[in-house]
Write a protein that holds these residues in place. Sequence first.
Motif, PDB file in Angstrom:
ATOM      1  N   TYR A 286       7.388   5.450   2.790  1.00  7.69           N
ATOM      2  CA  TYR A 286       7.846   4.936   1.491  1.00  7.69           C
ATOM      3  C   TYR A 286       8.549   6.041   0.723  1.00  7.69           C
ATOM      4  N   HIS A 287       9.679   5.687   0.148  1.00  7.44           N
ATOM      5  CA  HIS A 287      10.409   6.560  -0.765  1.00  7.44           C
ATOM      6  C   HIS A 287      10.637   5.796  -2.052  1.00  7.44           C
ATOM      7  N   TYR A 288      10.292   6.379  -3.183  1.00  2.84           N
ATOM      8  CA  TYR A 288      10.537   5.685  -4.449  1.00  2.84           C
ATOM      9  C   TYR A 288      12.037   5.633  -4.722  1.00  2.84           C
ATOM     10  N   GLY A 289      12.481   4.503  -5.218  1.00  5.36           N
ATOM     11  CA  GLY A 289      13.860   4.364  -5.656  1.00  5.36           C
ATOM     12  C   GLY A 289      14.835   4.074  -4.519  1.00  5.36           C
TER      13      GLY A 289
ATOM     14  N   GLY B  24      -3.516  -5.301  -6.307  1.00 10.18           N
ATOM     15  CA  GLY B  24      -3.730  -4.004  -6.947  1.00 10.18           C
ATOM     16  C   GLY B  24      -3.231  -2.797  -6.166  1.00 10.18           C
ATOM     17  N   LEU B  25      -2.765  -3.004  -4.942  1.00 13.87           N
ATOM     18  CA  LEU B  25      -2.397  -1.841  -4.127  1.00 13.87           C
ATOM     19  C   LEU B  25      -1.301  -1.000  -4.768  1.00 13.87           C
TER      20      LEU B  25
ATOM     21  N   ALA C 134       0.841  -1.201   0.000  1.00 14.77           N
ATOM     22  CA  ALA C 134       0.000   0.000   0.000  1.00 14.77           C
ATOM     23  C   ALA C 134       0.876   1.251   0.000  1.00 14.77           C
ATOM     24  N   ALA C 135       1.847   1.287   0.905  1.00 15.70           N
ATOM     25  CA  ALA C 135       2.712   2.459   1.019  1.00 15.70           C
ATOM     26  C   ALA C 135       3.397   2.751  -0.315  1.00 15.70           C
TER      27      ALA C 135
ATOM     28  N   THR D  74      -2.581   5.168   1.956  1.00  8.27           N
ATOM     29  CA  THR D  74      -2.262   5.372   3.370  1.00  8.27           C
ATOM     30  C   THR D  74      -3.282   4.740   4.309  1.00  8.27           C
ATOM     31  N   THR D  75      -4.421   4.326   3.753  1.00  5.09           N
ATOM     32  CA  THR D  75      -5.432   3.646   4.574  1.00  5.09           C
ATOM     33  C   THR D  75      -5.999   2.475   3.791  1.00  5.09           C
TER      34      THR D  75
END
Lengths: 318, 442
Positions: B439-442, B345-346, B99-100, B105-106
């Motif tokens: 969460y941080h991309y990359g 699908g999240l 999800a993150a 976030t929910t």
Amino acid sequence: MSIAAEAPTPAFPHRHLLGIEGLTREEILSLLDLSEAAAAQSRQVDKKSNVLRGRTLINLFFEASTRTQSSFELAGKRLGADVMNMSIPTSSIKKGETLIDTAVTLNAMRPDLLVVRHHAAGAVELLSQKVDCSVINAGDGSHEHPTQALLDAMTIRRHKGRFEGLTVAICGDIMHSRVARSNILSLNTLGARVRVVAPSTLLGEAVDRLGVEAFTSMRDGLRNADVVMMLRLQRERMVSSLIPSQREYFHFYGLDAEKLAFAKDDAIVMHPGPMNRGVEIDAQTADGPRSVIREQVEMGVAVRMAVLQALARHLPNE
Amino acid sequence: MDTEHEPEAAHRPLRKPLALVNARLIDPASGLDAFGGLLIAGGTIADLGMHITEGSVEGAESLDCGGRTVAPGLIDMMVFCGEPGHEHRETLATASSAAAAGGVTTICCMPNTDPVIDDVALVDFVLRRARDTALVQVHPMAAMTRDLKGEEIAELGLLRDAGAIAFTNGKSSVANAKIMRNVLAYAKDYGALIVHHLEDPALAEGGVMNEGEVATRLGLRGIPTEAETIVLDRDIRLVELTGGRYHAAQISCRASLDVIRSAKARGLPVTCGVSINHLTLNENDIGPYRTFFKMMPPLRTEDDRRAMVEGVASGDIDVIVSAHDPRGAEGKRRPFAEANDGAVGLETLLGAGLRLYHNGEVTLHRLLSALSARPAELLGLSGGRLVKGAPADLVLIDLEMPWTVAREDLRSKSTNTPFDEARFEGRALVTFVAGRPVYHYG
């Protein structure tokens, strides 16, 4: 003697035979030509050739079958292959081993050709993705039964000499029938006009989109037909309220002399078997002069020899 | 002990305030779409506007968003999680990690667990496990009938007090109209939302995909759209009778959209959702028996898909869900008719949803509203908004970034995605839950 010496070498480019869908007219015709040679071979005293000598053919049947399985067995043996039959009743599948597990296990036994029948549509294709050998679909659920369509086409050609301009009426449980689907695809590809005849509950949704004309009366559906192809009706269709009773079904859809009279005088009568006499066809018609049902069985072996042979050309040789 | 994530840390606010500066702030509920900054303090949104810039708040760290979008974190009303009972498919920890990564976030987790969430102790268990292991907010939806059997009404009042966010019968419709009537009437006393799956069990029996030409060609048994509309029609009459708040969990066809529209026009307390799959895929995607495209309700025709998109664009469809349903190889690598339904699908919800925006089919506000503000409203959550005092559950989105879905990179424990190798434009870069970056991309 080898039938390969007699028959023109067909250019059959596929590794598997999973269905009629995707085959061209030329590919179907080349298989029929090869089948003619095989039929001739089967009528000789010495019926055996060595085209498939050293090859292993496994008949893997997840659904009970007598005639298709023995037809493939005989076809393999006449071509010199070693044939093994495996019947796996549904109950043992339910114990946990998946189709994929079975496929991987069998693949390790290094068969060259695998003939598969399964009760679920698409199962044979799924299995073909997991093995290294050539796979032949001997019927997958309500989807396809390509060798049946080929043997039907061959029988029709032997009697009518052509497909263009012919009207073929397929009658009965269209919705659940893999024979109907494969025949619709093959006869359309070959240029025949295809009709389907059934009560609305057995026609299937949007069947007209498959390139057929749909009828709910035998009188209209059989009018001027050149070929009348009956389908087997399974008893469970009555349990699920698709039709009310056997006798009502026979009254309106069972083939007898009266209904056959709507078709052309020289119309032939076909049935993929096994027949329910008195349900979808009466005994006189099944055994009558216009019935080609026994010939279909003979051509079944020939067609399967042709298919095995065509696919074997793609097998590695060292 | 679960060592995958730091226990509890996820929901503890950062000590130092954080200013997200140089951002495009979008609050779909108010229509706000402005350039500026947003200050996170104490886990909530402390302030926002043009005046929040780098260095404008003393003692705050700042994150330069480079003009990218800050929006409320996504709220997903339909997530099937394996915990308890099917942890090999997904845990709250892995689902929340997925999800993150998707900017969600929910999550509302569905009661189709083993045992079924139909008891106070189970609601409590999920909330505790979520507190200890999950990166995002988790709200259990409880069963509205005992064991999801559709026979006896569950303890809606006690379940609600324990923390159940809404009530549902999971993947099955309550066939008995009297039970459905009682559930709606009883739930009304608690103001509880009833979220119902639409599928007449007898009409759909044996069906594995949409009824029609494609099913006939494949030799597969079809499910007519009437299996959905008949239940929806009935339910709406029962809403009329009882006044209960009703949410159709997922609609999948044009005919259902018409029913919803007419119910709304009559002023009934009726809302509905659609899955991201039914907005972006259709029955033809099944191709050669691809089981990752087998879902419930089944993928319908292209015309139905278009109707779903129109419904989101017009606001008649309130909510978009991922319908995240993790399934392992043992359930999916089977013949189509025997395979499990469901798709994860999240992680792809936002990317797939942005397709509709980039195609010009749905405005960005409408899309984000269906993914955050509307579900928050229906569920009575304080999130889903960019306003002072709202929880700092946020997502920093790069609307243009191209990326390709790779099954093997998914964080979900199961990777049954219908979007493998799909190219998306736009994704979550940073996801904040209660002010903390999870969460941080990359």
